[in-house]
Design a protein around this motif. Structure first.
Motif, mmCIF file in Angstrom:
data_model
loop_
_atom_site.group_PDB
_atom_site.id
_atom_site.type_symbol
_atom_site.label_atom_id
_atom_site.label_comp_id
_atom_site.label_asym_id
_atom_site.label_seq_id
_atom_site.Cartn_x
_atom_site.Cartn_y
_atom_site.Cartn_z
ATOM 1 N N ASP A 139 4.152 -23.090 -34.114
ATOM 2 C CA ASP A 139 5.779 -22.672 -34.731
ATOM 3 C C ASP A 139 6.104 -22.682 -36.250
ATOM 4 O O ASP A 139 6.152 -21.718 -36.341
ATOM 5 C CB ASP A 139 5.824 -24.120 -34.961
ATOM 6 C CG ASP A 139 8.017 -23.947 -34.873
ATOM 7 O OD1 ASP A 139 8.440 -23.473 -33.626
ATOM 8 O OD2 ASP A 139 9.149 -24.535 -35.877
ATOM 9 N N PHE B 223 20.736 -21.636 -42.552
ATOM 10 C CA PHE B 223 21.551 -21.456 -40.935
ATOM 11 C C PHE B 223 22.667 -23.658 -41.151
ATOM 12 O O PHE B 223 23.540 -23.524 -41.005
ATOM 13 C CB PHE B 223 20.101 -22.162 -39.975
ATOM 14 C CG PHE B 223 21.209 -22.851 -38.766
ATOM 15 C CD1 PHE B 223 22.367 -21.451 -38.066
ATOM 16 C CD2 PHE B 223 21.315 -23.783 -38.513
ATOM 17 C CE1 PHE B 223 22.830 -21.955 -37.009
ATOM 18 C CE2 PHE B 223 22.033 -24.097 -37.238
ATOM 19 C CZ PHE B 223 22.520 -23.702 -35.974
ATOM 20 N N THR B 224 21.755 -23.969 -41.926
ATOM 21 C CA THR B 224 22.503 -25.884 -41.492
ATOM 22 C C THR B 224 23.129 -25.860 -42.680
ATOM 23 O O THR B 224 24.146 -26.771 -42.452
ATOM 24 C CB THR B 224 20.931 -26.684 -42.144
ATOM 25 O OG1 THR B 224 20.271 -26.464 -43.641
ATOM 26 C CG2 THR B 224 19.640 -26.791 -41.216
ATOM 27 N N SER C 10 14.817 -23.512 -36.048
ATOM 28 C CA SER C 10 13.796 -24.519 -35.428
ATOM 29 C C SER C 10 15.047 -26.104 -34.531
ATOM 30 O O SER C 10 14.911 -26.353 -35.866
ATOM 31 C CB SER C 10 12.486 -24.828 -34.724
ATOM 32 O OG SER C 10 11.671 -23.762 -35.345
ATOM 33 N N PHE C 11 15.509 -25.938 -33.621
ATOM 34 C CA PHE C 11 15.960 -27.497 -33.507
ATOM 35 C C PHE C 11 15.708 -28.213 -32.368
ATOM 36 O O PHE C 11 15.562 -27.098 -31.228
ATOM 37 C CB PHE C 11 17.575 -27.167 -33.681
ATOM 38 C CG PHE C 11 17.670 -26.460 -35.350
ATOM 39 C CD1 PHE C 11 17.897 -27.708 -36.570
ATOM 40 C CD2 PHE C 11 18.213 -25.286 -35.112
ATOM 41 C CE1 PHE C 11 17.796 -27.074 -37.628
ATOM 42 C CE2 PHE C 11 18.239 -24.728 -36.340
ATOM 43 C CZ PHE C 11 18.625 -25.870 -37.473
ATOM 44 N N GLY D 115 13.645 -26.257 -43.614
ATOM 45 C CA GLY D 115 13.294 -25.111 -44.742
ATOM 46 C C GLY D 115 12.717 -23.750 -44.397
ATOM 47 O O GLY D 115 12.246 -23.024 -45.100
ATOM 48 N N GLY E 58 19.907 -24.245 -47.926
ATOM 49 C CA GLY E 58 19.601 -23.901 -45.588
ATOM 50 C C GLY E 58 20.534 -22.525 -45.531
ATOM 51 O O GLY E 58 21.637 -22.965 -45.581
ATOM 52 N N ILE F 74 21.392 -31.918 -36.476
ATOM 53 C CA ILE F 74 21.048 -30.650 -37.221
ATOM 54 C C ILE F 74 21.193 -31.799 -38.837
ATOM 55 O O ILE F 74 22.393 -31.901 -39.149
ATOM 56 C CB ILE F 74 21.703 -29.288 -37.508
ATOM 57 C CG1 ILE F 74 21.219 -28.757 -35.552
ATOM 58 C CG2 ILE F 74 21.151 -28.530 -38.294
ATOM 59 C CD1 ILE F 74 21.873 -27.956 -35.435
ATOM 60 N N GLY G 160 6.242 -32.820 -36.472
ATOM 61 C CA GLY G 160 6.087 -32.406 -37.568
ATOM 62 C C GLY G 160 7.323 -31.923 -38.142
ATOM 63 O O GLY G 160 7.759 -30.768 -37.867
ATOM 64 N N PHE G 161 8.905 -32.135 -38.507
ATOM 65 C CA PHE G 161 9.815 -31.259 -38.855
ATOM 66 C C PHE G 161 9.363 -31.014 -40.005
ATOM 67 O O PHE G 161 9.880 -31.377 -41.262
ATOM 68 C CB PHE G 161 11.226 -31.680 -38.710
ATOM 69 C CG PHE G 161 11.415 -32.401 -37.502
ATOM 70 C CD1 PHE G 161 10.632 -31.850 -36.579
ATOM 71 C CD2 PHE G 161 12.861 -33.033 -37.466
ATOM 72 C CE1 PHE G 161 11.354 -32.265 -34.749
ATOM 73 C CE2 PHE G 161 13.546 -33.105 -36.361
ATOM 74 C CZ PHE G 161 12.775 -32.321 -35.374
HETATM 75 C C1 LIG Z 1 9.435 -27.683 -33.992
HETATM 76 C C2 LIG Z 1 10.230 -27.697 -34.958
HETATM 77 C C3 LIG Z 1 11.676 -28.729 -34.905
HETATM 78 C C4 LIG Z 1 12.745 -29.449 -35.219
HETATM 79 N N1 LIG Z 1 13.236 -29.636 -34.813
HETATM 80 C C5 LIG Z 1 14.774 -30.088 -36.016
HETATM 81 C C6 LIG Z 1 16.245 -30.929 -34.985
HETATM 82 O O1 LIG Z 1 16.608 -30.946 -34.188
HETATM 83 N N2 LIG Z 1 16.854 -31.626 -36.901
HETATM 84 C C7 LIG Z 1 16.943 -30.801 -37.509
HETATM 85 O O2 LIG Z 1 17.767 -31.419 -38.679
HETATM 86 N N3 LIG Z 1 16.056 -30.577 -38.275
HETATM 87 C C8 LIG Z 1 14.008 -30.229 -37.274
HETATM 88 N N4 LIG Z 1 13.967 -29.517 -37.654
HETATM 89 C C9 LIG Z 1 13.571 -28.590 -39.004
HETATM 90 C C10 LIG Z 1 14.413 -27.390 -39.163
HETATM 91 O O3 LIG Z 1 13.944 -26.089 -39.033
HETATM 92 C C11 LIG Z 1 14.694 -26.572 -40.812
HETATM 93 O O4 LIG Z 1 15.143 -28.089 -41.036
HETATM 94 C C12 LIG Z 1 15.428 -25.975 -40.556
HETATM 95 O O5 LIG Z 1 14.759 -24.800 -40.311
HETATM 96 C C13 LIG Z 1 16.848 -25.360 -41.740
HETATM 97 O O6 LIG Z 1 16.921 -24.334 -41.800
HETATM 98 P P1 LIG Z 1 17.912 -23.664 -42.939
HETATM 99 O O7 LIG Z 1 17.978 -22.593 -42.513
HETATM 100 O O8 LIG Z 1 18.715 -24.121 -43.398
HETATM 101 O O9 LIG Z 1 17.200 -23.779 -44.166
HETATM 102 P P2 LIG Z 1 16.070 -22.326 -45.093
HETATM 103 O O10 LIG Z 1 17.146 -21.560 -45.125
HETATM 104 O O11 LIG Z 1 15.030 -22.546 -44.080
HETATM 105 O O12 LIG Z 1 15.754 -22.929 -46.723
HETATM 106 C C14 LIG Z 1 16.563 -23.371 -47.725
HETATM 107 C C15 LIG Z 1 15.726 -23.542 -48.582
HETATM 108 O O13 LIG Z 1 15.410 -24.928 -48.887
HETATM 109 C C16 LIG Z 1 14.270 -25.094 -48.783
HETATM 110 N N5 LIG Z 1 13.784 -26.533 -48.415
HETATM 111 C C17 LIG Z 1 13.979 -27.034 -47.506
HETATM 112 N N6 LIG Z 1 14.120 -28.210 -47.399
HETATM 113 C C18 LIG Z 1 13.000 -28.625 -48.064
HETATM 114 C C19 LIG Z 1 12.796 -30.060 -48.000
HETATM 115 N N7 LIG Z 1 12.581 -30.799 -47.289
HETATM 116 N N8 LIG Z 1 12.275 -29.732 -49.591
HETATM 117 C C20 LIG Z 1 11.797 -28.575 -50.507
HETATM 118 N N9 LIG Z 1 12.698 -27.889 -50.092
HETATM 119 C C21 LIG Z 1 13.053 -27.204 -49.214
HETATM 120 C C22 LIG Z 1 13.708 -24.034 -48.433
HETATM 121 O O14 LIG Z 1 11.836 -23.790 -48.646
HETATM 122 C C23 LIG Z 1 14.479 -22.928 -48.716
HETATM 123 O O15 LIG Z 1 13.929 -22.198 -49.871
HETATM 124 C C24 LIG Z 1 12.494 -29.026 -37.292
HETATM 125 C C25 LIG Z 1 11.299 -28.264 -37.255
HETATM 126 C C26 LIG Z 1 10.354 -27.680 -36.603
HETATM 127 C C27 LIG Z 1 9.234 -27.045 -37.517
#
Ligand SMILES: Cc1cc2nc3c(=O)[nH]c(=O)nc-3n(C[C@H](O)[C@H](O)[C@H](O)COP(=O)(O)OP(=O)(O)OC[C@H]3O[C@@H](n4cnc5c(N)ncnc54)[C@H](O)[C@@H]3O)c2cc1C
Length: 336
Positions: A36, A171-172, A147-148, A330, A169, A163, A326-327
């Motif tokens: 993943d 998506f989020t 991934s969620f 980002g 982010g 979520i 591990g989640f």
């Molecule tokens: C197998 C799996 C299952 C998951 N299930 C869930 C779920 O059920 N619910 C849930 O809420 N999340 C879950 N996650 C986490 C989730 O996939 C991410 O939070 C998500 O990809 C965020 O997407 P985004 O487009 O909003 O952020 P992105 O556009 O991908 O990230 C935005 C920016 O923020 C930075 N960033 C994000 N988080 C952090 C951080 N903690 N520390 C420092 N920098 C950061 C990134 O590097 C990036 O530059 C899961 C992850 C995995 C691998």
């Protein structure tokens, strides 16, 4: 220099250069290894080394020294140091096939200041098949994925998600708040090797941080009202009391799960909180000095998982009975 990798169960072979990871080489050779985040944080690509040796540029967060000593490796970070014979970390139950769907948004409801509950429906499917604990990918306009985890048990063509908002982010923060009932998301599911192991019949210790609760809830939903449900302890860590979403729902699980022990633990509680404080894995350690009989499920922050594994193994937990995901927040898989 190249080395040869043999997958014991499937009898597949592929070549890997000494400066490339096992996962990169496997995917280049069209050999499907579960994976993943590809950053060593989620643990999905865990394999067992039957022969040979690997090394890491940086030791991955989702692997403990104890697991390495027991012969486990993370394919997304491991560089070969010899020819290898490997097998998946666990002879898995066969997971349902991954299918791409146009999913319709049924509801988007805030559950806490940071967490949204999203319900999706796949109109052209009678039943969405997945193992409790698995996740879906949302496919983004740039082809990247997010991934969620499914937060409900397999039941018809609707599924729930929890979520957490990630700052900036795509998506989020940018897409999710604007979603309305009837909008369509491009998704694929089910994915991942984290799932409930009914065959590992032992008292259950479930430990989650934040929305790591989602896949645990899916597993517990499937165990509710089951006369064979083993005793369940759920430790849930969040920062503040406001982050404890679905509190009332969890209280109601007491009457539907066998010997259900629920312990919320806050790492940044204010003075009004009378419950447990600190890190969730430390609360488990304080309460349960002997973990040799438990099946343990860990989900959420990679840091919690890494620390919990080391602490729990020191309390007798067996690596063979610890399941984790591990989640990595980002992560962005666009272009990979
Ligand atoms: C197998 C799996 C299952 C998951 N299930 C869930 C779920 O059920 N619910 C849930 O809420 N999340 C879950 N996650 C986490 C989730 O996939 C991410 O939070 C998500 O990809 C965020 O997407 P985004 O487009 O909003 O952020 P992105 O556009 O991908 O990230 C935005 C920016 O923020 C930075 N960033 C994000 N988080 C952090 C951080 N903690 N520390 C420092 N920098 C950061 C990134 O590097 C990036 O530059 C899961 C992850 C995995 C691998």
């Amino acid at each position: 220099m190249t080395h040869r990798v043999h997958i014991a169960e499937s009898d597949q072979m592929f070549e890997v250069a000494s400066d490339e990871t096992l996962l990169t080489a496997a995917l280049r050779s069209n050999v499907n290894l579960a994976h993943d985040c590809q950053l060593g944080g989620c643990g999905t690509c865990r394999i067992k080394l039957l022969e040979g040796a690997v090394a890491y540029e940086e030791f991955p967060l989702a692997l403990t020294p104890e697991e390495e000593a027991a012969g486990y490796a993370l394919a997304c970070q491991a560089l070969p140091r010899s020819d290898l014979v490997i097998m998946p970390a666990r002879a898995g139950i066969e997971a349902p096939e991954t299918v791409r769907h146009a999913a319709t948004v049924c509801s988007v409801v805030p559950a806490s200041p940071l967490v949204t509950r999203l319900v999706l429906e796949v109109p052209n499917a009678d039943h969405l098949d997945f193992l409790p604990g698995q996740h879906m990918n949302v496919i983004m306009p740039d082809g990247g994925t997010r991934s969620f985890s499914m937060a409900s048990k397999p039941d018809g063509n609707r599924v729930d998600f929890h979520i957490r908002r990630v700052e900036r982010g795509a998506f989020t923060e940018r897409q999710l708040p604007g979603l309305k009932t009837g909008d369509v998301l491009d998704v694929e599911l089910p994915l991942g090797s984290f799932h409930f192991h009914a065959e590992d019949y032992r008292p259950l210790l479930m430990v989650a941080t934040g929305t790591g609760l989602a896949p645990i809830k899916s597993m517990l939903d499937a165990l509710m009202d089951d006369p064979d449900c083993p005793p369940v302890s759920l430790y849930w860590g969040t920062r503040t009391a406001a982050d404890l979403y679905i509190r009332d729902e969890i209280e109601a699980w007491k009457s539907r799960l066998y010997e259900f022990n629920y312990v919320p633990v806050l790492s940044r509680a204010d003075a009004a909180w009378s419950g447990r404080r600190g890190y969730v894995q430390d609360a488990v350690g304080d309460d349960l000095p002997d973990l040799s009989e438990h099946a343990i499920y860990l989900c959420g922050s990679p840091e919690m998982i890494s620390s919990a594994k080391q602490s729990f193994i020191a309390r007798g937990a067996s690596i063979e009975h610890i399941y984790s995901e591990g989640f990595l927040l980002g992560h962005d898989t666009a272009g990979r």
